[in-house]
Design a protein around this motif. Sequence first.
Motif, mmCIF file in Angstrom:
data_model
loop_
_atom_site.group_PDB
_atom_site.id
_atom_site.type_symbol
_atom_site.label_atom_id
_atom_site.label_comp_id
_atom_site.label_asym_id
_atom_site.label_seq_id
_atom_site.Cartn_x
_atom_site.Cartn_y
_atom_site.Cartn_z
ATOM 1 N N UNK A 68 -24.983 -28.083 38.261
ATOM 2 C CA UNK A 68 -23.786 -26.950 38.325
ATOM 3 C C UNK A 68 -22.658 -27.884 38.623
ATOM 4 N N UNK A 69 -22.395 -29.180 38.631
ATOM 5 C CA UNK A 69 -21.362 -29.922 39.083
ATOM 6 C C UNK A 69 -20.074 -29.619 38.408
ATOM 7 N N UNK A 70 -19.008 -29.604 39.191
ATOM 8 C CA UNK A 70 -17.897 -28.773 39.038
ATOM 9 C C UNK A 70 -17.613 -27.332 38.760
ATOM 10 N N UNK A 71 -18.888 -26.874 39.136
ATOM 11 C CA UNK A 71 -18.808 -25.220 39.293
ATOM 12 C C UNK A 71 -18.780 -24.856 40.600
ATOM 13 N N UNK A 72 -19.217 -23.772 41.041
ATOM 14 C CA UNK A 72 -18.968 -23.113 42.498
ATOM 15 C C UNK A 72 -20.010 -23.746 43.581
ATOM 16 N N UNK A 114 -9.560 -38.269 44.477
ATOM 17 C CA UNK A 114 -9.706 -38.205 43.129
ATOM 18 C C UNK A 114 -11.181 -37.649 42.855
ATOM 19 N N UNK A 115 -11.470 -36.783 42.366
ATOM 20 C CA UNK A 115 -12.489 -35.825 42.250
ATOM 21 C C UNK A 115 -12.921 -35.643 40.719
ATOM 22 N N UNK A 116 -13.807 -36.095 39.780
ATOM 23 C CA UNK A 116 -13.839 -35.963 38.770
ATOM 24 C C UNK A 116 -14.718 -34.625 38.636
ATOM 25 N N UNK A 117 -14.721 -33.954 37.468
ATOM 26 C CA UNK A 117 -15.585 -32.767 37.301
ATOM 27 C C UNK A 117 -16.798 -32.892 37.182
ATOM 28 N N UNK A 118 -17.436 -34.166 36.661
ATOM 29 C CA UNK A 118 -18.820 -34.258 36.197
ATOM 30 C C UNK A 118 -19.425 -35.491 37.052
ATOM 31 N N UNK C 188 -12.740 -29.056 23.060
ATOM 32 C CA UNK C 188 -13.009 -29.712 24.450
ATOM 33 C C UNK C 188 -13.300 -28.672 25.423
ATOM 34 N N UNK C 189 -13.767 -28.998 26.436
ATOM 35 C CA UNK C 189 -14.171 -28.035 27.557
ATOM 36 C C UNK C 189 -14.113 -28.862 28.840
ATOM 37 N N UNK C 190 -13.788 -28.059 29.836
ATOM 38 C CA UNK C 190 -13.564 -28.901 31.258
ATOM 39 C C UNK C 190 -14.760 -29.510 32.057
ATOM 40 N N UNK C 191 -15.744 -28.548 31.685
ATOM 41 C CA UNK C 191 -17.112 -29.202 32.287
ATOM 42 C C UNK C 191 -18.250 -28.261 31.740
ATOM 43 N N UNK C 192 -19.368 -28.809 32.035
ATOM 44 C CA UNK C 192 -20.706 -27.958 31.499
ATOM 45 C C UNK C 192 -20.810 -26.701 32.030
ATOM 46 N N UNK C 193 -20.493 -26.336 33.202
ATOM 47 C CA UNK C 193 -20.783 -24.856 33.636
ATOM 48 C C UNK C 193 -19.763 -24.048 33.040
ATOM 49 N N UNK C 194 -18.830 -24.196 32.186
ATOM 50 C CA UNK C 194 -17.904 -23.338 31.536
ATOM 51 C C UNK C 194 -18.467 -22.870 30.431
ATOM 52 N N UNK C 199 -24.249 -24.854 23.498
ATOM 53 C CA UNK C 199 -22.900 -25.050 23.049
ATOM 54 C C UNK C 199 -22.626 -26.684 22.884
ATOM 55 N N UNK C 200 -22.283 -27.296 21.814
ATOM 56 C CA UNK C 200 -21.810 -28.548 21.835
ATOM 57 C C UNK C 200 -20.451 -28.560 21.938
ATOM 58 N N UNK C 201 -19.785 -29.666 22.670
ATOM 59 C CA UNK C 201 -18.445 -29.833 22.919
ATOM 60 C C UNK C 201 -17.945 -31.173 23.302
ATOM 61 N N UNK C 202 -16.739 -31.366 23.528
ATOM 62 C CA UNK C 202 -16.455 -32.738 24.300
ATOM 63 C C UNK C 202 -15.617 -32.498 25.397
ATOM 64 N N UNK C 203 -15.756 -33.498 26.422
ATOM 65 C CA UNK C 203 -15.115 -33.513 27.651
ATOM 66 C C UNK C 203 -14.594 -34.800 28.274
ATOM 67 N N UNK C 204 -13.705 -34.916 29.005
ATOM 68 C CA UNK C 204 -13.317 -36.141 29.711
ATOM 69 C C UNK C 204 -14.013 -36.484 30.780
#
Lengths: 235, 235, 235
Positions: A68-72, A114-118, C188-194, C199-204
């Motif tokens: 759940x990294x980047x989530x709540x 600097x905090x990445x979301x992943x 694109x998506x911000x992160x996995x938990x979204x 779902x296939x996607x790309x992210x930074x």
Amino acid sequence: MLFTDFGLDGPYTGQMKAVLHQMAPGIPIIDLFADAPAGNPKPSAYLLAAYAVWFTSGTVFLCVVDPGVGGARPAIILEADGRWYVGPGNGLFELVQRRAGNPRSWDIDWKPERLSVSFHGRDLFAPVRAMLDRQLARLATTPLSARQSGQTTSAIYIDHFGNAMTGLRVAQLPRAARLIVAGRVLEPARTFSDLRPGTAFWYENSNGLAEIAVNQGRADRELGLSIGVPVEIVP
Amino acid sequence: MLFTDFGLDGPYTGQMKAVLHQMAPGIPIIDLFADAPAGNPKPSAYLLAAYAVWFTSGTVFLCVVDPGVGGARPAIILEADGRWYVGPGNGLFELVQRRAGNPRSWDIDWKPERLSVSFHGRDLFAPVRAMLDRQLARLATTPLSARQSGQTTSAIYIDHFGNAMTGLRVAQLPRAARLIVAGRVLEPARTFSDLRPGTAFWYENSNGLAEIAVNQGRADRELGLSIGVPVEIVP
Amino acid sequence: MLFTDFGLDGPYTGQMKAVLHQMAPGIPIIDLFADAPAGNPKPSAYLLAAYAVWFTSGTVFLCVVDPGVGGARPAIILEADGRWYVGPGNGLFELVQRRAGNPRSWDIDWKPERLSVSFHGRDLFAPVRAMLDRQLARLATTPLSARQSGQTTSAIYIDHFGNAMTGLRVAQLPRAARLIVAGRVLEPARTFSDLRPGTAFWYENSNGLAEIAVNQGRADRELGLSIGVPVEIVP
């Protein structure tokens, strides 16, 4: 001690170590597990609890199994039986906490620039773990608790040799209990060298858990075992 | 130097390192092999002997390829050509010992307070290796011996690139010898960049052993090689 | 920092570390990548450049992706944006150099007493890297350059979780760009938990590169991706 699901390949473990080295030079960094059940905090929690008890008081575990990294989910520090844990508050520390004498935990409020979301392992947990040591110098450790609780009746890890580790602590099983797994009844044995090649059995592994093995073979392939396979006890 | 068949995944190497760090803080710990032929002391013995000669006098090798753990095999310390070895007495040190000038060995009588039946690497060999350093400060090392003996004519290791290392020491082969493996006759080559892509050949690897390779390919898959495959010499 | 295609298995990394430890005791040695694209300096160059920027000035990278070892390619030292690189001059440092403010490089003339034809990592690059530290004490580091250049539109790495990292730096892509890979258009998506599972996607990713993933799945298997697969940008 590092406990992650990163694998040893790829840059993840290396980047965490670089942060630790940079912020706390000379800190000892040892990989305990880099292949905890991937993205799966529940079996990882049993695995962590089984291995942590083996380490001396004052040991710090940096733990990242964090789907759940980047989530709540919160970020936490836990002290349990004198050992310290830094990582996500997603159930990963539940067993360690439940079995401890007088556990204490804190939410991590600190945020890096600097905090990445992943990759909170590198950006959040490693810095917190690096800063923790200065605090621990002042630490009065608590005595080991004998109280233990929580059994899971499934396979929690498949090792390099194909053995399937269960969450069952042997000290809490009936003496000479048999286990049923994948439709097979397995007898206990003291160790591999007692048996004929090809025999499937279970034994108390070096951390006190029931582990399923095949002498000179791979139990995962020969019995069709994987993480999560249910295990029943026949007293 | 660690030489084991544990694999890098899983907790085995990490727990050994934790013991070493705890009992002898600051000790350098380097993984040489974590994937020695699993449960197989004989090819492991050739592998260890081939690599050990490369290290300086005074190096200590902690070696665990130990299928008979918990059984009757002894635990030993060996000094050979100024290098030190700690591990099971199951043939793992046979080649090192046979090739050494004036080897000395001791049975380990010391027992830890808590000895599991399946993990002497952590419970017995690692503590002994940690304690050894204090002894080694007083060590007068012996000169390197030129006497060498023992050839095995089979593949002893498949590496990450798919190359098959044999136990043949090139210095003892006829000049320009060809090798026969899996029904193919292989010519020697100086190095990969001399050859067309897809060519199978053998060369002297960086440790002086004959190694079978395919330029820009995997020799294990393309020639069907695995550990134990016989290799013949055509002078 | 070690950046190689050796894999963690086998003796290669361990022998390099032994040289570093012997020639420069106490030197910190961290594995960044041991699984850079094997024998392939071009995608490795993008990977190295993407990860190197994350490290502080003064960091030294010992890099070995060296298919032409033993042939004519030079051995070089590079200083770029305050970081140092030691390794083969076969294109591996091309991106680091091209993106740097004022890079400086030197050919390595020094030769070890004993140079194998197949393992310059151990025999040449590791000794040079060990000796470099004494020089770096006198180093005046250069400021980080903002100038960046060079994009590659293909997958450069598949990680442990099955994600496919591309060489595309997200800061240089149009906002909300979609990517086409293996015939699929990815948002694109911000992160996995979204996202919903599957779902296939790309992210930074945590190093600023576009990375292709499947939520709770393996993108490599589900989309049929491997290193070198082309990626197109749909603005």
